[in-house]
Design a protein around this motif. Structure first.
Motif, PDB file in Angstrom:
ATOM      1  N   GLY A   1       0.826  -1.208   0.000  1.00  0.00           N
ATOM      2  CA  GLY A   1       0.000   0.000   0.000  1.00  0.00           C
ATOM      3  C   GLY A   1       0.855   1.251   0.000  1.00  0.00           C
ATOM      4  O   GLY A   1       0.544   2.230  -0.691  1.00  0.00           O
ATOM      5  N   LEU A   2       1.943   1.213   0.756  1.00  0.00           N
ATOM      6  CA  LEU A   2       2.863   2.354   0.765  1.00  0.00           C
ATOM      7  C   LEU A   2       3.461   2.578  -0.622  1.00  0.00           C
ATOM      8  O   LEU A   2       3.631   3.710  -1.053  1.00  0.00           O
ATOM      9  CB  LEU A   2       3.975   2.137   1.795  1.00  0.00           C
ATOM     10  CG  LEU A   2       3.549   2.169   3.249  1.00  0.00           C
ATOM     11  CD1 LEU A   2       4.708   1.746   4.139  1.00  0.00           C
ATOM     12  CD2 LEU A   2       3.033   3.545   3.647  1.00  0.00           C
ATOM     13  N   ARG A   3       3.747   1.490  -1.322  1.00  0.00           N
ATOM     14  CA  ARG A   3       4.302   1.592  -2.679  1.00  0.00           C
ATOM     15  C   ARG A   3       3.327   2.315  -3.603  1.00  0.00           C
ATOM     16  O   ARG A   3       3.725   3.156  -4.414  1.00  0.00           O
ATOM     17  CB  ARG A   3       4.616   0.196  -3.223  1.00  0.00           C
ATOM     18  CG  ARG A   3       5.202   0.207  -4.618  1.00  0.00           C
ATOM     19  CD  ARG A   3       5.389  -1.191  -5.188  1.00  0.00           C
ATOM     20  NE  ARG A   3       4.206  -2.031  -5.121  1.00  0.00           N
ATOM     21  CZ  ARG A   3       3.170  -1.955  -5.951  1.00  0.00           C
ATOM     22  NH1 ARG A   3       3.149  -1.049  -6.914  1.00  0.00           N
ATOM     23  NH2 ARG A   3       2.143  -2.763  -5.812  1.00  0.00           N
ATOM     24  N   ILE A   4       2.038   2.042  -3.462  1.00  0.00           N
ATOM     25  CA  ILE A   4       1.020   2.717  -4.271  1.00  0.00           C
ATOM     26  C   ILE A   4       1.022   4.216  -3.969  1.00  0.00           C
ATOM     27  O   ILE A   4       0.990   5.042  -4.877  1.00  0.00           O
ATOM     28  CB  ILE A   4      -0.369   2.100  -4.012  1.00  0.00           C
ATOM     29  CG1 ILE A   4      -0.404   0.667  -4.534  1.00  0.00           C
ATOM     30  CG2 ILE A   4      -1.471   2.950  -4.638  1.00  0.00           C
ATOM     31  CD1 ILE A   4      -1.591  -0.136  -4.052  1.00  0.00           C
TER      32      ILE A   4
ATOM     33  N   ASN B   1       2.323   5.906  12.534  1.00  0.00           N
ATOM     34  CA  ASN B   1       3.520   5.228  13.041  1.00  0.00           C
ATOM     35  C   ASN B   1       4.210   4.418  11.946  1.00  0.00           C
ATOM     36  O   ASN B   1       5.435   4.345  11.901  1.00  0.00           O
ATOM     37  CB  ASN B   1       3.180   4.327  14.229  1.00  0.00           C
ATOM     38  CG  ASN B   1       3.038   5.120  15.506  1.00  0.00           C
ATOM     39  OD1 ASN B   1       3.615   6.196  15.658  1.00  0.00           O
ATOM     40  ND2 ASN B   1       2.253   4.592  16.429  1.00  0.00           N
ATOM     41  N   VAL B   2       3.437   3.810  11.042  1.00  0.00           N
ATOM     42  CA  VAL B   2       4.026   3.092   9.908  1.00  0.00           C
ATOM     43  C   VAL B   2       4.815   4.076   9.037  1.00  0.00           C
ATOM     44  O   VAL B   2       5.933   3.783   8.607  1.00  0.00           O
ATOM     45  CB  VAL B   2       2.945   2.360   9.080  1.00  0.00           C
ATOM     46  CG1 VAL B   2       3.525   1.792   7.800  1.00  0.00           C
ATOM     47  CG2 VAL B   2       2.272   1.272   9.903  1.00  0.00           C
ATOM     48  N   PHE B   3       4.252   5.248   8.814  1.00  0.00           N
ATOM     49  CA  PHE B   3       4.950   6.276   8.036  1.00  0.00           C
ATOM     50  C   PHE B   3       6.237   6.711   8.755  1.00  0.00           C
ATOM     51  O   PHE B   3       7.259   6.932   8.114  1.00  0.00           O
ATOM     52  CB  PHE B   3       4.042   7.474   7.782  1.00  0.00           C
ATOM     53  CG  PHE B   3       3.098   7.286   6.637  1.00  0.00           C
ATOM     54  CD1 PHE B   3       3.396   7.779   5.381  1.00  0.00           C
ATOM     55  CD2 PHE B   3       1.892   6.613   6.806  1.00  0.00           C
ATOM     56  CE1 PHE B   3       2.528   7.609   4.309  1.00  0.00           C
ATOM     57  CE2 PHE B   3       1.017   6.443   5.747  1.00  0.00           C
ATOM     58  CZ  PHE B   3       1.335   6.932   4.495  1.00  0.00           C
ATOM     59  N   LYS B   4       6.181   6.818  10.075  1.00  0.00           N
ATOM     60  CA  LYS B   4       7.377   7.197  10.836  1.00  0.00           C
ATOM     61  C   LYS B   4       8.451   6.118  10.740  1.00  0.00           C
ATOM     62  O   LYS B   4       9.628   6.424  10.516  1.00  0.00           O
ATOM     63  CB  LYS B   4       7.011   7.442  12.299  1.00  0.00           C
ATOM     64  CG  LYS B   4       6.255   8.719  12.531  1.00  0.00           C
ATOM     65  CD  LYS B   4       5.874   8.876  13.998  1.00  0.00           C
ATOM     66  CE  LYS B   4       5.005  10.112  14.190  1.00  0.00           C
ATOM     67  NZ  LYS B   4       4.496  10.212  15.569  1.00  0.00           N
TER      68      LYS B   4
ATOM     69  N   ILE C   1       7.236   9.638   6.691  1.00  0.00           N
ATOM     70  CA  ILE C   1       6.632  10.789   7.376  1.00  0.00           C
ATOM     71  C   ILE C   1       7.246  12.096   6.871  1.00  0.00           C
ATOM     72  O   ILE C   1       6.612  13.141   6.881  1.00  0.00           O
ATOM     73  CB  ILE C   1       6.760  10.652   8.915  1.00  0.00           C
ATOM     74  CG1 ILE C   1       5.824  11.595   9.645  1.00  0.00           C
ATOM     75  CG2 ILE C   1       8.196  10.869   9.373  1.00  0.00           C
ATOM     76  CD1 ILE C   1       4.451  11.077   9.828  1.00  0.00           C
ATOM     77  N   ASN C   2       8.494  12.005   6.397  1.00  0.00           N
ATOM     78  CA  ASN C   2       9.212  13.198   5.935  1.00  0.00           C
ATOM     79  C   ASN C   2       8.946  13.556   4.480  1.00  0.00           C
ATOM     80  O   ASN C   2       9.318  14.644   4.049  1.00  0.00           O
ATOM     81  CB  ASN C   2      10.721  12.991   6.131  1.00  0.00           C
ATOM     82  CG  ASN C   2      11.070  12.811   7.572  1.00  0.00           C
ATOM     83  OD1 ASN C   2      10.552  13.468   8.454  1.00  0.00           O
ATOM     84  ND2 ASN C   2      11.951  11.838   7.849  1.00  0.00           N
ATOM     85  N   ILE C   3       8.327  12.658   3.726  1.00  0.00           N
ATOM     86  CA  ILE C   3       8.117  12.965   2.312  1.00  0.00           C
ATOM     87  C   ILE C   3       6.658  13.213   1.952  1.00  0.00           C
ATOM     88  O   ILE C   3       6.383  13.701   0.879  1.00  0.00           O
ATOM     89  CB  ILE C   3       8.711  11.863   1.398  1.00  0.00           C
ATOM     90  CG1 ILE C   3       8.086  10.504   1.663  1.00  0.00           C
ATOM     91  CG2 ILE C   3      10.224  11.807   1.544  1.00  0.00           C
ATOM     92  CD1 ILE C   3       8.528   9.426   0.694  1.00  0.00           C
ATOM     93  N   PHE C   4       5.759  12.884   2.858  1.00  0.00           N
ATOM     94  CA  PHE C   4       4.342  13.162   2.654  1.00  0.00           C
ATOM     95  C   PHE C   4       3.920  14.348   3.486  1.00  0.00           C
ATOM     96  O   PHE C   4       4.509  14.636   4.524  1.00  0.00           O
ATOM     97  CB  PHE C   4       3.479  11.943   3.024  1.00  0.00           C
ATOM     98  CG  PHE C   4       3.462  10.872   1.982  1.00  0.00           C
ATOM     99  CD1 PHE C   4       2.548  10.889   0.946  1.00  0.00           C
ATOM    100  CD2 PHE C   4       4.374   9.820   2.043  1.00  0.00           C
ATOM    101  CE1 PHE C   4       2.534   9.904  -0.021  1.00  0.00           C
ATOM    102  CE2 PHE C   4       4.358   8.830   1.087  1.00  0.00           C
ATOM    103  CZ  PHE C   4       3.438   8.875   0.060  1.00  0.00           C
ATOM    104  N   GLU C   5       2.896  15.022   3.032  1.00  0.00           N
ATOM    105  CA  GLU C   5       2.313  16.139   3.759  1.00  0.00           C
ATOM    106  C   GLU C   5       1.059  15.621   4.462  1.00  0.00           C
ATOM    107  O   GLU C   5       0.248  14.921   3.851  1.00  0.00           O
ATOM    108  CB  GLU C   5       1.952  17.249   2.753  1.00  0.00           C
ATOM    109  CG  GLU C   5       1.490  18.507   3.357  1.00  0.00           C
ATOM    110  CD  GLU C   5       1.239  19.573   2.285  1.00  0.00           C
ATOM    111  OE1 GLU C   5       0.415  20.465   2.568  1.00  0.00           O
ATOM    112  OE2 GLU C   5       1.834  19.505   1.192  1.00  0.00           O
TER     113      GLU C   5
END
Length: 100
Positions: A57-60, A86-89, A94-98
């Protein structure tokens, strides 16, 4: 897993509901593939009812972000719960998405 998108006020709004695990990712990718080329429109990804996200899902989401940025658009993650944030962290995303 339920995924859909629509154009609202000149932006694409994608809504994700349920668990975006590996099994659901193929269907979600087909549904959201038009967002890979955002045509200069900003993309809002509403995660209000997203319960889980796997690496597939993150890849999408990364593919959507890559396409949007190349078109000069923004991708905004909206209403992300703490578990998914937390998954984004943990992945550094977390640093590349707004987020809002």
């Amino acid at each position: 897993m339920n995924a859909k998108f629509e154009e609202i006020d000149g932006k694409y709004v994608a809504t994700l509901e349920g668990e975006m695990d590996t099994a659901a990712a193929l269907e979600v990718e087909e549904t959201l593939k038009p967002l890979y080329t955002s045509d200069g429109k900003d993309v809002i990804i509403d995660c209000t009812n997203l319960e889980y996200i796997a690496s597939s899902g993150l890849r999408i989401l990364i593919s959507i972000l890559k396409g949007a940025k190349s078109a000069g658009s923004r991708v905004v993650m909206r209403n992300v719960n703490d578990d998914i944030k937390n998954v984004f962290k943990l992945t550094g995303f977390i640093n590349i998405f707004e987020f809002e």
